[in-house]
Every structure is written in structure tokens, then in C-alpha cells.
Enzyme design. Structure first.
Site, PDB file in Angstrom:
ATOM      1  N   ARG A 299      -0.574  12.127  -8.360  1.00  0.00           N
ATOM      2  CA  ARG A 299      -0.948  13.529  -8.178  1.00  0.00           C
ATOM      3  C   ARG A 299      -2.361  13.740  -8.696  1.00  0.00           C
ATOM      4  O   ARG A 299      -2.717  13.255  -9.785  1.00  0.00           O
ATOM      5  CB  ARG A 299       0.003  14.458  -8.952  1.00  0.00           C
ATOM      6  CG  ARG A 299       1.344  14.682  -8.264  1.00  0.00           C
ATOM      7  CD  ARG A 299       1.167  15.450  -6.955  1.00  0.00           C
ATOM      8  NE  ARG A 299       2.412  15.611  -6.214  1.00  0.00           N
ATOM      9  CZ  ARG A 299       2.872  14.753  -5.293  1.00  0.00           C
ATOM     10  NH1 ARG A 299       2.194  13.647  -5.015  1.00  0.00           N
ATOM     11  NH2 ARG A 299       3.991  15.003  -4.655  1.00  0.00           N
ATOM     12  N   GLU A 328      -5.441  20.563  -2.579  1.00  0.00           N
ATOM     13  CA  GLU A 328      -5.371  19.842  -1.294  1.00  0.00           C
ATOM     14  C   GLU A 328      -5.335  20.830  -0.140  1.00  0.00           C
ATOM     15  O   GLU A 328      -4.503  21.737  -0.156  1.00  0.00           O
ATOM     16  CB  GLU A 328      -4.132  18.941  -1.284  1.00  0.00           C
ATOM     17  CG  GLU A 328      -4.269  17.813  -2.300  1.00  0.00           C
ATOM     18  CD  GLU A 328      -3.100  16.831  -2.289  1.00  0.00           C
ATOM     19  OE1 GLU A 328      -2.117  17.056  -1.562  1.00  0.00           O
ATOM     20  OE2 GLU A 328      -3.181  15.837  -3.020  1.00  0.00           O
ATOM     21  N   HIS A 346      -3.850  12.354   1.238  1.00  0.00           N
ATOM     22  CA  HIS A 346      -2.450  12.348   0.804  1.00  0.00           C
ATOM     23  C   HIS A 346      -1.552  11.650   1.843  1.00  0.00           C
ATOM     24  O   HIS A 346      -0.652  12.253   2.428  1.00  0.00           O
ATOM     25  CB  HIS A 346      -1.948  13.779   0.544  1.00  0.00           C
ATOM     26  CG  HIS A 346      -0.763  13.826  -0.367  1.00  0.00           C
ATOM     27  ND1 HIS A 346      -0.525  14.860  -1.235  1.00  0.00           N
ATOM     28  CD2 HIS A 346       0.274  12.968  -0.550  1.00  0.00           C
ATOM     29  CE1 HIS A 346       0.604  14.647  -1.905  1.00  0.00           C
ATOM     30  NE2 HIS A 346       1.104  13.496  -1.493  1.00  0.00           N
TER      31      HIS A 346
END
Ligand SMILES: NC(=O)C1=CN([C@@H]2O[C@H](COP(=O)(O)OP(=O)(O)OC[C@H]3O[C@@H](n4cnc5c(N)ncnc54)[C@H](O)[C@@H]3O)[C@@H](O)[C@H]2O)C=CC1
Ligand SMILES: O=C(O)C(=O)COP(=O)(O)O
Length: 609
Positions: A299, A328, A346
């Protein structure tokens, strides 16, 4: 009246007294009789029992009785196999890229929400759900985008899919490690720009280098295995990791400082929690070897991104490979644009295989939860394996009834602060998980005196919020055949509207056991009784003398109240006795007054179970 033919089978069942949790919203729509008494973990097992279904078959009752389907909102792309599974059970609304406002306005018509990492399930979402949202399914591992505290407060179960994307994330970690070490992304970009820069993109070798895995869980362990295959020396830091797993893979477990200061490469695999937020700070980078290389597939929030930028600029960190970001997509692109950073959007879990697996894993968990099953991947509720659940089912019913009974014995105005539960059990404490029983006692105590809806998710939270302390004690019993011989619920520091319910030390005390698979009341105060805990109950203390059963029974009969069972317990012969009378109907005030006026009756109380 129950109108549907399938529901008519239920008319033979005893009345249900359990009013929540609302894990199955369809049931009340079908059976108006149960309108305020939706299907729950507890009564679904009871219904199963009455229909001679095994408790593991209980969830099938949903499809048996259901006519309307629940609605599941899927707010991010999910694999087809999972969607098919969801559609076979529910109306599925796939609405991607919803704004926070759109999500809030949709959610009040949804029973479940399935998200990935891109949807923020905030407190506002739970508030906007107005109690309808039962389950949030996270199609993946990290649940840092779900406000777990708010979910718990609103009694909403959160489940995740913790296993199906492990390999994908580990493979992406290794891909980033190798790509970074050999400048693959930068070299590719330069070639696409028409350049041939053989001297600029000289990399570093991985063999023989020390890789520190921070967070030696599922993904971390798989990265370690693969890095061993590349000839790396792998160490790890994880305060909770079992040493034997590390030994089996050939990984040395180190302290945080030892791991970060000895590594040539550091790969992050810890969850984002308040404790891990920005643990990679200026101070941490200062402890690292100059020229260290960092990979983050966990993360973004575990790194202080400004500190990383400084460490890259100063050369402490030679290169970073980042799949995840604090925000994000990242708004500030300095890190992404840095020449020594390799970035992916991601993608850790994004393989075809992982996405199909995650979709099925989460669909099964959400459907199961909507059917009242206790999920094996629950994040904010105890995980109770099906075999334990089926064994505990009658005790679950007993626990709630005892709580409900005990609270009705408290005289109005007394605030309940302290409850003690004593389990008499021959089981080893490790073999008896009482969380489910405690939750049901809490439910039984709180629901009759508040408008709270209690379930396994929020029981402890609501008890704490209401200042209700519940302590538990286990007393060893000889028999170990049954999980629990008896459960005693004691409420202290309150007045009772039925003095006989007080034990010698002044606590309201009721005790019950499971007999022939059904909950029974076995003791009230210091009086032994033996009545089935069904329907309504009249407890009556009288002078122990002949003819009392007939007189009280006669009053009930004359007023058309059917007696289902009766039991008399006494402390001293011909002095004091307690009569426990089960009645099918609720007697009216006049009838109860008549009982109170029988000369030998010293006190009585009517209790709705
Ligand atoms: N980039 C992506 O697409 C993906 C990211 N992930 C993320 O990877 C992380 C790890 O996932 P899993 O391995 O499946 O979880 P896991 O729960 O199996 O492993 C996490 C490990 O971190 C350890 N840990 C917790 N706090 C720690 C601390 N302060 N210091 C050191 N270790 C600590 C835990 O003991 C546990 O062993 C999660 O944050 C998850 O969200 C997972 C899958 C895909
Ligand atoms: O499972 C995780 O924790 C992930 O980070 C995967 O996220 P995603 O489902 O791809 O948005």
C-alpha cells in the site's frame, strides 16, 4: 397469516422471538407474520430444525422461501464467474466509476456492495445505507478502503477474498524487482523514443544480494520463495510471522532495524493500518544502506512519499518500483516521473487468473453472508466454522433467551451496567468459542430495552457503547459430551421486579441448559425449575400448598389462555415455591390481575420470550 404455499409449512413452527440481525431481508416480505422478525443466524437454524433439515442446509431456506432477490451493487470490475454466481442469487447492479455522491444515493437500495481498492466505503456510505446494507465484500485482500469501525457500528459485515490474488501480487513483486534491477521500463521507453542507450542502462545483479521482506504473510512468503530461486539471500521482518514458516522457506526473521539496515533490496508486504502508516519515513530511510532498492506492491500509505522522493534525490534509495500510491491515481506525479522510479497503476492483483479467482471467492462469501452464514473471511466478526456453528446452534438460541429473560426481570429505571455469564462446560477452553454465545446474550439483553439492532458484528461494540460490561467465566463440568452443560446469566446492581429471581448475593440470576436439543430454563434465583424456553412465560412465587397449579391453571383456562407446560420448584417444603408456566397466548391484564389476587401468590411476572 402466511399466504404462500411454501410458507404455510411454517405455521406449525413456534412463534419467533428473535428480531435481528437482518441478514436475510427477503424473508419478512414473504411472511408478514415475521415482518419485524427477519431471518437470522439463530432462527434459520431453528427453522431448519423444525423442518428436519440439517443446520448446514439451513441457508437453503433462503431459496426455498424467497421470491424477491436481494440487490448487490458491484462498483468495480469483477470477473465473470463471480458475476454469474451473484446473478444466480441476486439482482446485480454493475455500476463502475460512481462518484462518492452517486454511491451514497444508490446504496440505500442495496443489500450488499462489492468493491476492489478503488471504492472508498466511508462512514457516509453506511449512513446513507439506512440500515439496508448487510455486507461489504472486498474483492481482494486490503480493506484499508473500507471504514471498518463504521461498518461494525452499523452492524454491516465486511468480508474479503484473501487468498486468490496472493500469487499474482507476489509475481508482480518479482516482476518489479527484476525490471527495476535491469532498468527494463526505462530502457523500453528510450527505445520507443528511438534511442539505443546500452551504456546508460547497466543494471545490478540480484544473485547473492540481500532482500528484506517487510511483512512475511501470504504475499511476502511467496515473494521470498521466488527470490530464493533467483539466488538471493532473503531475510524478513514480521513480528507476527511463525518462525517455522520462515525456517521452512530458509528465511531469517530479523528486527525492523536489522532488516532495513542490512538489505540491498527491500520489498514491502505489510497491510496499511494506523500502526504501519508512513513507517517508511526520513528516519527509516536514514537507517538504510546507501543505494538500496525498494519495491512496494502493498500500500502506498506505508511510505511517506515525500521522504522517499528526498531519499531518491539524495541517493540513499537508488531505485524504487511502485505499484501502489498514497492517493490513487497519484495527483502529484513527481515520484512517478522520477527517473529512478518504475511505476505501475496498482496491477498487483491484475492477472486473468487472480481476477476470476477473487471474483468467485468474494461472490461465495457475499452470497453466504446474505444467506445468514457466518463467513470464513469475515473481517469484522468472529469466524465460526460451519461444524462449530451447527454444534452451537441450540446454545445460541438458549443464550439469547436467557439474556431476554434476565433483562425483563430488571425493574424499570434500573440501568444495567454489569452482566456476568457463567458457562459450565466439560470442554477444554480452547474447544469452546463463546463469542457467538456472548453476542446472542448481548442481543437478548439489549434489544428488548433499546432500538438497537444487534448481530454478531456489532454486539460487543454496542454493549460497550451502552456502558454494558459483560464478563465471562467458565466452570469445569464433568461431562464433556455437550459443548455447554449450562449457561447462567447474572445481572448485578439492579432492582428486580420479581424478588425471587435474586440470588443470595442480590444479583438477578437465570440459568438454562439445552434439553432434547431445545433451550430450557433450569434455575431462577435460588429456585430450580424445568421449563422449555418457548413462547411466553409466567413466573409465580407462592406459598407451597396443594391446589395452586389448579387455581392458576384454571384462571388461565377460563380466559382462553392455553398452558403449554408447567413446572414447580421450591426451596423449603410447604413454604416457598416457584411455578413456571408456559403459555401460548399473552394473557390480558385482567387475567394477570386475577392471578395476582390468588391469596397464596406472593409475586408474579409475565415474560415474553
Ligand atoms: N498491489 C496489489 O494489487 C496487491 C496488494 N496486496 C497488499 O499486500 C499486502 C499483504 O497482503 P497479504 O500477504 O495477502 O496479507 P497477509 O495478511 O497474509 O500478510 C500481511 C503480513 O504483514 C504482517 N504485518 C502486519 N503489520 C506488520 C508490521 N508493522 N511490520 C511487519 N509485518 C507486519 C502480518 O503479520 C502479516 O503476516 C496487503 O496490504 C495487501 O493489501 C495484496 C494483493 C494485491
Ligand atoms: O487485494 C489487494 O489488496 C489489492 O490491492 C488488489 O487491489 P485491486 O482489487 O486490484 O483493486
Amino acid at each position: 397469516m402466511i399466504s404462500s404455499s411454501s410458507c404455510s409449512r411454517l405455521t406449525t413452527l413456534p412463534p419467533y422471538t428473535i428480531s435481528t440481525p437482518r441478514l436475510c431481508p427477503q424473508f419478512p416480505k414473504l411472511c408478514p407474520r415475521f415482518c419485524k422478525k427477519p431471518l437470522t443466524i439463530t432462527n434459520v437454524l431453528k427453522i431448519a430444525d423444525s423442518l428436519n433439515l440439517s443446520s448446514t442446509a439451513a441457508p437453503d431456506l433462503h431459496s426455498l422461501f424467497s421470491r424477491t432477490k436481494p440487490t448487490i451493487l458491484v462498483s468495480e470490475k469483477l470477473g465473470d464467474a463471480g458475476l454469474d454466481l451473484l446473478r444466480s442469487f441476486a439482482d446485480v447492479d454493475c455500476s463502475y466509476n460512481l462518484s462518492p455522491d452517486d454511491l451514497c444515493s444508490k446504496i440505500s437500495s442495496c443489500d450488499a456492495l462489492i468493491v476492489r481498492s478503488g471504492t472508498k466505503v466511508t462512514r457516509q456510505v453506511f449512513e446513507a445505507a439506512k440500515g439496508r446494507l448487510k455486507v461489504v465484500g472486498r474483492a481482494g485482500v486490503g480493506i484499508d478502503n473500507v471504514d471498518l469501525q463504521a461498518a461494525t457500528e452499523f452492524g454491516c459485515l465486511v468480508v474479503n477474498a484473501p487468498t486468490a490474488n496472493t500469487i499474482a501480487a507476489a509475481e508482480h513483486g518479482i516482476a518489479l524487482l527484476a525490471a527495476m534491477a535491469r532498468n527494463v521500463a526505462q530502457a523500453d521507453a528510450s527505445m520507443k523514443a528511438g534511442k539505443w542507450l546500452r551504456n546508460k542502462y547497466v543494471g545490478v545483479s540480484m544473485v547473492g544480494k540481500t532482500l528484506a521482506i517487510m511483512g512475511f504473510g501470504k504475499v511476502g512468503s511467496e515473494v521470498a520463495r521466488r527470490a530464493k530461486g533467483l539466488g538471493m539471500h532473503v531475510v524478513a521482518h514480521d513480528p507476527y510471522a511463525p518462525a517455522d514458516r520462515a525456517r521452512a522457506i530458509g528465511v531469517e526473521l530479523l528486527s525492523f532495524d536489522e532488516a532495513v539496515s542490512t538489505a540491498d533490496f527491500i520489498s514491502l508486504h505489510i497491510p496499511l493500518t494506523p500502526a504501519t502508516c508512513k513507517v517508511f519515513s526520513d528516519a527509516t530511510f536514514a537507517k538504510m544502506k546507501r543505494g538500496v532498492r525498494i519495491i512496494n506492491v502493498a500500500r502506498g500509505g506505508v511510505i511517506d512519499e515525500d521522504a522517499l522522493l528526498r531519499a531518491l534525490d539524495s541517493g540513499i534509495v537508488a531505485q524504487a518500483a511502485l505499484d501502489v500510491f498514497g492517493e490513487e491515481p497519484p495527483k502529484d506525479s513527481k515520484l512517478v516521473q522520477h527517473q529512478n522510479v518504475t511505476a505501475t497503476p496498482h496491477l498487483g492483483a491484475s492477472t486473468k487468473e487472480a481476477q476470476e479467482g477473487v471474483a468467485v471467492e468474494i461472490a461465495e462469501a457475499v452470497v453466504g453472508a446474505l444467506q445468514g452464514e457466518l463467513s470464513a473471511t469475515a473481517v469484522n466478526a468472529p469466524m465460526v466454522p460451519p461444524e462449530v456453528l451447527s454444534e452451537l446452534a441450540p446454545y445460541v438460541a438458549l443464550a439469547e433467551k436467557l439474556g431476554r429473560l434476565a433483562v425483563q426481570l430488571v425493574s424499570g429505571g434500573s440501568g444495567i451496567k454489569s452482566v456476568k455469564v457463567v458457562y459450565r462446560s466439560g470442554r477444554d477452553p480452547d474447544d469452546l468459542d463463546t463469542r457467538l454465545l456472548r453476542a446472542m446474550i448481548t442481543k437478548g439483553i439489549i434489544e428488548p430495552i433499546s432500538d438497537s439492532v444487534i448481530n454478531l458484528v456489532n454486539a460487543d461494540f454496542i454493549a460497550k457503547q451502552k456502558g454494558l460490561g459483560i464478563s465471562e467465566e467458565r466452570v469445569p463440568a464433568n461431562s464433556s459430551l455437550q459443548p455447554v452443560d449450562s449457561i447462567q446469566v447474572r445481572i448485578s446492581n439492579v432492582n428486580s421486579k420479581f424478588q425471587s429471581a435474586l440470588s443470595e448475593n442480590g444479583e438477578i440470576s437465570v440459568e438454562g441448559r439445552v434439553k432434547y436439543g431445545k433451550p430450557h430454563l433450569s434455575r431462577v434465583g435460588s429456585f430450580e425449575v424445568d421449563v422449555s424456553l418457548e413462547g411466553n412465560l409466567i413466573l409465580c412465587r407462592q406459598v407451597d400448598q396443594p391446589g395452586m397449579i389448579g387455581r392458576v391453571g384454571g384462571i388461565l383456562g377460563e380466559n382462553n389462555v392455553n398452558v403449554s407446560f408447567m413446572s414447580v420448584g421450591r426451596t423449603v417444603r410447604r413454604k416457598k415455591a416457584i411455578m413456571a408456566i408456559g403459555v401460548d397466548e399473552e394473557p390480558d391484564k385482567d387475567t394477570l390481575n386475577k392471578i395476582g389476587h390468588v391469596p397464596a401468590v406472593e409475586e408474579f411476572v409475565f415474560l415474553n420470550l
